[in-house]
Design a protein around this motif. Structure first.
Motif, short mmCIF file in Angstrom:
data_model
loop_
_atom_site.label_atom_id
_atom_site.label_comp_id
_atom_site.label_asym_id
_atom_site.label_seq_id
_atom_site.Cartn_x
_atom_site.Cartn_y
_atom_site.Cartn_z
N LYS A 24 59.73 132.06 38.63
CA LYS A 24 58.77 131.02 39.04
C LYS A 24 59.33 130.19 40.20
CE LYS A 24 56.88 130.37 34.36
NZ LYS A 24 55.68 131.19 34.51
N SER A 25 60.56 130.48 40.62
CA SER A 25 61.19 129.65 41.65
C SER A 25 60.42 129.61 42.97
CB SER A 25 62.63 130.10 41.89
OG SER A 25 63.40 129.81 40.75
N PRO A 26 59.88 130.75 43.48
CA PRO A 26 59.12 130.66 44.74
C PRO A 26 57.94 129.69 44.62
CG PRO A 26 59.69 132.94 44.29
CD PRO A 26 60.07 132.16 43.06
N LEU A 27 57.23 129.78 43.51
CA LEU A 27 56.08 128.90 43.26
C LEU A 27 56.52 127.43 43.27
CD1 LEU A 27 53.14 129.60 42.40
CD2 LEU A 27 53.87 129.17 40.04
N ILE A 28 57.62 127.15 42.60
CA ILE A 28 58.11 125.77 42.47
C ILE A 28 58.55 125.24 43.84
CG2 ILE A 28 59.94 124.34 41.48
CD1 ILE A 28 59.93 126.27 39.04
N HIS A 29 59.36 126.03 44.56
CA HIS A 29 59.87 125.54 45.85
C HIS A 29 58.78 125.41 46.90
CE1 HIS A 29 64.20 125.03 45.25
NE2 HIS A 29 64.07 125.97 44.34
N ARG A 30 57.79 126.30 46.83
CA ARG A 30 56.68 126.18 47.79
C ARG A 30 55.89 124.90 47.53
NH1 ARG A 30 55.07 132.36 47.00
NH2 ARG A 30 56.89 133.27 48.03
N GLN A 31 55.74 124.55 46.25
CA GLN A 31 55.03 123.29 45.93
C GLN A 31 55.85 122.08 46.39
OE1 GLN A 31 52.96 122.92 42.06
NE2 GLN A 31 53.38 125.09 41.78
N PHE A 32 57.17 122.14 46.21
CA PHE A 32 58.03 121.04 46.68
C PHE A 32 57.89 120.89 48.20
CE2 PHE A 32 61.42 121.68 43.08
CZ PHE A 32 60.62 120.99 42.20
N ALA A 33 57.89 122.03 48.90
CA ALA A 33 57.84 122.00 50.37
C ALA A 33 56.52 121.39 50.85
CB ALA A 33 58.00 123.42 50.91
N GLU A 34 55.44 121.78 50.20
CA GLU A 34 54.12 121.27 50.58
C GLU A 34 54.06 119.76 50.36
OE1 GLU A 34 49.69 122.21 49.00
OE2 GLU A 34 51.11 123.88 49.13
N GLN A 35 54.55 119.36 49.18
CA GLN A 35 54.54 117.95 48.80
C GLN A 35 55.36 117.07 49.75
OE1 GLN A 35 57.12 116.31 45.52
NE2 GLN A 35 55.70 117.57 44.35
N THR A 36 56.50 117.58 50.23
CA THR A 36 57.41 116.76 51.04
C THR A 36 57.26 117.05 52.54
OG1 THR A 36 59.14 118.44 50.78
CG2 THR A 36 59.17 116.60 49.22
N GLY A 37 56.36 117.99 52.90
CA GLY A 37 56.14 118.32 54.31
C GLY A 37 57.32 119.05 54.94
N GLN A 38 58.13 119.74 54.14
CA GLN A 38 59.27 120.49 54.68
C GLN A 38 58.82 121.88 55.12
OE1 GLN A 38 62.88 119.56 54.69
NE2 GLN A 38 61.79 117.61 54.75
N ASP A 39 59.30 122.29 56.31
CA ASP A 39 58.90 123.59 56.86
C ASP A 39 59.91 124.65 56.40
OD1 ASP A 39 57.85 125.64 58.29
OD2 ASP A 39 58.46 124.88 60.26
N ILE A 40 59.69 125.16 55.18
CA ILE A 40 60.59 126.20 54.66
C ILE A 40 59.78 127.38 54.13
CG2 ILE A 40 62.33 124.49 53.96
CD1 ILE A 40 61.61 125.39 51.00
N SER A 41 60.44 128.54 54.07
CA SER A 41 59.87 129.66 53.33
C SER A 41 60.82 129.96 52.17
CB SER A 41 59.74 130.90 54.23
OG SER A 41 61.02 131.37 54.59
N TYR A 42 60.31 130.54 51.10
CA TYR A 42 61.13 130.79 49.91
C TYR A 42 60.59 132.03 49.22
CZ TYR A 42 63.87 129.73 45.70
OH TYR A 42 64.76 129.76 44.65
N GLU A 43 61.42 133.04 49.09
CA GLU A 43 60.94 134.28 48.47
C GLU A 43 61.91 134.75 47.37
OE1 GLU A 43 62.30 137.37 51.82
OE2 GLU A 43 62.33 135.24 52.19
N ALA A 44 61.43 135.64 46.51
CA ALA A 44 62.26 136.22 45.45
C ALA A 44 62.79 137.56 45.94
CB ALA A 44 61.44 136.41 44.19
N ILE A 45 64.10 137.78 45.79
CA ILE A 45 64.71 139.04 46.23
C ILE A 45 65.44 139.68 45.06
CG2 ILE A 45 66.46 140.07 47.75
CD1 ILE A 45 65.84 137.86 49.79
N ASP A 46 65.09 140.92 44.78
CA ASP A 46 65.76 141.68 43.72
C ASP A 46 66.99 142.32 44.34
OD1 ASP A 46 66.44 143.24 41.54
OD2 ASP A 46 64.33 143.64 41.04
N ALA A 47 68.18 141.84 43.94
CA ALA A 47 69.42 142.40 44.49
C ALA A 47 69.92 143.50 43.56
CB ALA A 47 70.48 141.31 44.63
N PRO A 48 70.35 144.63 44.09
CA PRO A 48 70.90 145.66 43.20
C PRO A 48 72.18 145.14 42.54
CG PRO A 48 71.10 146.30 45.52
CD PRO A 48 70.35 145.01 45.50
#
Ligand code: ATR
Length: 269
Positions: A16-40
């Protein structure tokens, strides 16, 4: 320019981290991207190198890579050093820097969201693995006295020896808990994953006690037991998840997001 972040784990699709961080970014006006990466499993360090090469600013790290992340860091916060595990990385000036926000997430959820003060409270910490190591320092910091109980008692004993200099802490076996009571019982075992209940004796919850399961998203055997045993307050770990994310976001971006609306949105599904 958009600053890039990610969470690395295996598996990671449920995160759920991408969802959470994207909401934080929207709320605070921060220009970030945040994605989930499956590392081997054998490719965590290589993935970190790739992200650094691509100009990412940092990442979160989840199961099973928190210890490996710890080993990659050139510099650590005190709480990450104590936990011997890292969940938040910073890529700065050509170096990897590490923090651990899990304990802060747990303590903020307990104290601020659930309104339960930890100062001089008796806390039973169940488990002596990665999850328990990640939060114990911050529980000391909040002024709690701690008993660590583990299915394999030697691991609880070792953990207590490692953390004895931080505060009041004892080790116990589950049988050794008979007749004892606690203000807060934290389930930091992985027992809920297999729908198992650690062998807690009856009568473990004191009046006005809190039962906290670090797992979220379901009514676990531990929470069912706590309800039957009359624990005054029950909580799953969703608040901890949001609060550890807020702490990481705040350290990366130097602005603290509001967690209540994000937690409420997640609870609504
Ligand atoms: P994590 O990173 O989730 O902490 P871990 O490091 O593998 O995972 O640790 C799992 C913890 O849950 C251990 O403390 C484990 O007890 P043992 O050290 O005796 O293995 C505990 N655990 C797992 N299943 C359990 C169960 N059914 N009852 C009690 N404790 C359990």
């Amino acid at each position: 320019m958009t600053d890039r972040y990610a969470v690395l784990g295996h598996p990671i699709s449920h995160s759920k981290s991408p969802l959470i961080h994207r909401q934080f970014a929207e709320q605070t006006g921060q220009d970030i991207s945040y994605e989930a990466i499956d590392a081997p499993l054998d490719g965590f360090a290589a993935m970190i190198e790739r992200l650094r090469g691509e100009g990412y600013r940092g990442c979160n790290v989840t199961v099973p890579f928190k210890f490996e992340a710890f080993k990659l860091c050139a510099q650590l916060t005190g709480r990450a050093q104590a936990a011997q595990a890292v969940n938040t990385l910073f890529f700065r000036d050509g170096k990897i820097l590490g923090d651990n926000t899990d304990g802060a997430g747990l303590v903020t959820d307990i104290e601020q969201n659930l309104g339960f003060r930890l100062l001089f409270k008796k806390v039973l910490l169940m488990g002596a693995g990665g999850a328990a190591h990640g939060v114990i320092w911050q529980l000391f910091n909040a002024g709690a006295s701690i008993v660590v109980v583990n299915r394999t008692p030697e691991k609880a004993q070792k953990m207590v020896e490692d953390f004895a200099s931080y505060g009041t802490v004892f080790a116990s076996s589950y049988e050794g808990l008979a007749g004892k009571q606690f203000d807060v019982v934290v389930n930091a075992t992985s027992s809920s994953l297999s729908d198992a209940l650690p062998p807690l004796p009856p009568g473990i919850f004191s009046a006005n006690s809190l039962a906290y399961d670090m797992m979220y998203g379901r009514d676990t055997p531990f929470l069912k037991f706590a309800r039957e045993q009359g624990a005054a307050k029950l909580s799953d770990g969703l608040g901890m998840l949001v609060e550890q994310a807020a702490e990481a976001f705040c350290k990366w971006r130097e602005v603290r997001p509001e967690t209540a609306p994000v937690l409420a949105a997640l609870r609504q599904g």
